[in-house]
Design a protein around this motif. Structure first.
Motif, PDB file in Angstrom:
ATOM      1  N   TYR A   8       0.884  -1.130   0.031  1.00 30.36           N
ATOM      2  CA  TYR A   8      -0.017  -0.029  -0.073  1.00 30.36           C
ATOM      3  C   TYR A   8       0.986   1.230   0.098  1.00 30.36           C
ATOM      4  N   VAL A   9       1.918   1.144   0.705  1.00 24.66           N
ATOM      5  CA  VAL A   9       2.645   2.620   0.883  1.00 24.66           C
ATOM      6  C   VAL A   9       3.500   2.668  -0.267  1.00 24.66           C
ATOM      7  N   SER A  10       4.032   1.605  -0.741  1.00 24.69           N
ATOM      8  CA  SER A  10       4.974   1.609  -1.819  1.00 24.69           C
ATOM      9  C   SER A  10       4.164   2.085  -3.153  1.00 24.69           C
ATOM     10  N   SER A  11       4.455   3.211  -3.513  1.00 27.97           N
ATOM     11  CA  SER A  11       3.837   3.558  -4.965  1.00 27.97           C
ATOM     12  C   SER A  11       3.863   2.548  -6.117  1.00 27.97           C
ATOM     13  N   ALA A  12       5.081   2.048  -6.288  1.00 27.05           N
ATOM     14  CA  ALA A  12       5.322   1.178  -7.455  1.00 27.05           C
ATOM     15  C   ALA A  12       4.374  -0.121  -7.220  1.00 27.05           C
ATOM     16  N   ASN A  13       4.381  -0.537  -6.043  1.00 30.49           N
ATOM     17  CA  ASN A  13       3.532  -1.847  -5.903  1.00 30.49           C
ATOM     18  C   ASN A  13       1.985  -1.511  -5.752  1.00 30.49           C
ATOM     19  N   TRP A  14       1.778  -0.389  -5.160  1.00 27.34           N
ATOM     20  CA  TRP A  14       0.142   0.243  -5.265  1.00 27.34           C
ATOM     21  C   TRP A  14      -0.139   0.253  -6.686  1.00 27.34           C
ATOM     22  N   THR A  60      -5.926   4.382   5.051  1.00 29.73           N
ATOM     23  CA  THR A  60      -6.185   3.679   6.569  1.00 29.73           C
ATOM     24  C   THR A  60      -4.812   2.612   6.698  1.00 29.73           C
ATOM     25  N   MET A  61      -4.371   2.028   5.509  1.00 30.53           N
ATOM     26  CA  MET A  61      -3.171   0.925   5.751  1.00 30.53           C
ATOM     27  C   MET A  61      -2.075   1.891   5.942  1.00 30.53           C
ATOM     28  N   SER A  62      -1.881   3.056   5.224  1.00 31.92           N
ATOM     29  CA  SER A  62      -0.587   3.810   5.304  1.00 31.92           C
ATOM     30  C   SER A  62      -0.404   4.211   6.908  1.00 31.92           C
ATOM     31  N   ALA A  63      -1.825   4.690   7.315  1.00 31.18           N
ATOM     32  CA  ALA A  63      -1.668   5.028   8.916  1.00 31.18           C
ATOM     33  C   ALA A  63      -1.220   4.023   9.690  1.00 31.18           C
ATOM     34  N   ARG A  64      -1.445   2.634   9.429  1.00 25.04           N
ATOM     35  CA  ARG A  64      -1.167   1.226  10.141  1.00 25.04           C
ATOM     36  C   ARG A  64       0.519   1.461  10.200  1.00 25.04           C
ATOM     37  N   ALA A  65       1.089   1.991   9.192  1.00 28.12           N
ATOM     38  CA  ALA A  65       2.459   1.876   9.148  1.00 28.12           C
ATOM     39  C   ALA A  65       3.378   3.121   9.367  1.00 28.12           C
ATOM     40  N   GLU A  66       2.676   4.152   9.767  1.00 28.10           N
ATOM     41  CA  GLU A  66       3.346   5.284   9.789  1.00 28.10           C
ATOM     42  C   GLU A  66       4.239   5.494  11.052  1.00 28.10           C
ATOM     43  N   PRO A  73     -10.678   2.504  -2.735  1.00 29.44           N
ATOM     44  CA  PRO A  73      -9.216   1.878  -2.702  1.00 29.44           C
ATOM     45  C   PRO A  73      -8.532   3.114  -2.006  1.00 29.44           C
ATOM     46  N   ALA A  74      -8.825   4.269  -2.471  1.00 30.65           N
ATOM     47  CA  ALA A  74      -8.000   5.555  -1.910  1.00 30.65           C
ATOM     48  C   ALA A  74      -8.182   5.474  -0.375  1.00 30.65           C
ATOM     49  N   GLN A  75      -9.389   5.523  -0.082  1.00 27.88           N
ATOM     50  CA  GLN A  75      -9.716   5.419   1.485  1.00 27.88           C
ATOM     51  C   GLN A  75      -8.991   4.307   2.023  1.00 27.88           C
TER      52      GLN A  75
END
Length: 408
Positions: free
Chosen positions: A118-124, A151-157, A145-147
């Motif tokens: 999710y965070v990785s722009s290439a993989n996303w 949410t997932m990015s916040a889990r890894a912040e 998907p954007a929302q």
């Protein structure tokens, strides 16, 4: 009636794109007859809990969300064919270890998956975003998907690896360049300032952070790699199947750092998970397709108008300030619906008050915007009128034509 398990749909050759959903599907597949449950591909906006996996039990008229909560409900309110074949029977120590490791996976493996997919722009862009476009019916891929990525990015912040999101970095650079231009700084084209490319410039964000990413992965994998999962409860085995299955996804993923670390250095864990998958879903690569899947449109809700209602909720969530009010109101409304379904009497509805407040807020914001477009008091107001077209304005030719008209 049969249990209904609402889950994210399949992706990457797995029964679901979500780790908790994979674990819940695997647990039901091993403990319950296909006649006693249904799997419904859905999204959080379709269930009262706004979280998947979500289990609807018609016998108790309840909604249960989250893997561990679903396990607890199935064990306390088992369906007729339920049979947890954990062998040998777990001791209190094994039960405690199973709960601890399941909690560890949820808390520590989820941020790794968030970084990876999710965070990785290439993989996303290359794998995860297209997968959600296939899972979700139109028009939900426009908003959900954007929302979910937020949410997932916040889990890894807390891991401090937001630089993997090159989209954010590019936007930040563009904003800084625009601010410099507004401040009057001379802007020199990048083509005139760029020198020979260095090794750091040609490396991807994942390659630059590879050492730290591997360190984060090892902190988690060193723990779960030493666990004797075969001796723990079935719930714990299904949990490690769900989380590690997503950690070793590499098909169609351009930046495979997590899959490479897991497959190369933790072969025993990978072999256990793959064996557990074959035992649960069958020997074929897509054995999970034989499970009792039910189409959401025909059996659950019916699509059509409700899809656009879910789209409308997603759009409202993105409106500043109003989105937060709307989110709280909608969550409270769905909670009341669940309580009413269970027979709990509710107080008077405040829907009209909420909508009146949102309407007043929208009108106020519109009035403020219109006020800002007006000229300030005392400012000079200039008016330009287009001159009327006349033959006299055509010079000598106009004078000649004018004299002709006068003679006529």
């Amino acid at each position: 009636m049969a249990l209904q398990l609402y889950v994210w749909g399949p992706a990457f050759g797995l029964p679901s794109i979500d780790a908790e959903c994979i674990a819940a599907i695997a647990y039901l597949a091993q403990t319950t007859s296909k006649a006693d449950y249904q799997l419904i591909q859905s999204s959080p906006s379709a269930v009262p809990t706004h979280h998947l996996p979500a289990l609807h039990d018609p016998s108790t008229r309840t909604w249960i969300s989250g893997y561990t909560s679903i396990l607890r409900h199935l064990q306390t309110h088992p369906p007729p064919s339920f049979h947890d074949a954990t062998f040998p029977p777990p001791t209190p120590t094994i039960q405690a270890d199973s709960k601890a490791y399941t909690t560890f996976l949820s808390a520590n493996a989820t941020p790794l998956i968030a970084l990876y997919l999710y965070v990785s722009s290439a993989n996303w862009a290359a794998s995860t975003r297209p997968a959600y476009s296939k899972i979700l019916p139109m028009p939900l891929p426009w908003t959900e998907p954007a929302q979910l990525r937020q949410t997932m990015s916040a889990r890894a912040e807390h891991l401090g690896m937001s630089s993997l999101d090159t989209d954010v970095e590019t936007e930040k650079e563009e904003q800084e360049a625009a601010a410099a231009r507004r401040a009057g700084w001379i802007s020199i084209p990048a083509s005139l300032t760029r020198g020979p490319s260095t090794v750091g410039e040609v490396m991807t964000p994942e390659e630059k952070r590879r050492i730290k990413l591997e360190g984060l992965a090892k902190d988690v994998l060193d723990v779960i790699g030493e666990v004797e999962w075969a001796k723990l409860t079935m719930g714990a085995r299904c949990a490690v199947l769900g989380w590690v299955s997503l950690m070793i996804v590499d098909e169609g993923v351009p930046r495979r750092w997590l899959a490479e670390v897991t497959r190369q250095k933790y072969t025993g864990l990978v072999e256990f998970v793959e064996d557990c998958g074959r035992e649960t879903f069958g020997p074929g690569p897509r054995g999970w397709e034989s499970l009792p899947w039910v189409d959401e449109g025909t059996e659950a809700h019916g699509l059509g108008l409700k899809l656009y209602q879910r789209l409308g909720h997603g759009v409202m969530y993105e409106v500043p300030w109003i989105g937060e009010v709307w989110r709280r109101w909608w969550a409270e409304k769905r909670r009341k619906q669940v309580l009413e379904y269970k027979g709990v009497k509710q107080g008077p509805s405040r829907d009209r008050l909420v909508f009146a407040g949102l309407g007043i807020t929208a009108l106020t914001m519109g009035a403020v915007w219109y006020w800002q477009t007006l000229p300030r008091f005392g400012a000079l107001v200039q008016r330009w009128d287009q001159p009327a077209l006349a033959v006299g304005g055509l010079g000598a030719a106009g004078a000649f034509l004018s004299s002709m008209f006068d003679e006529l």
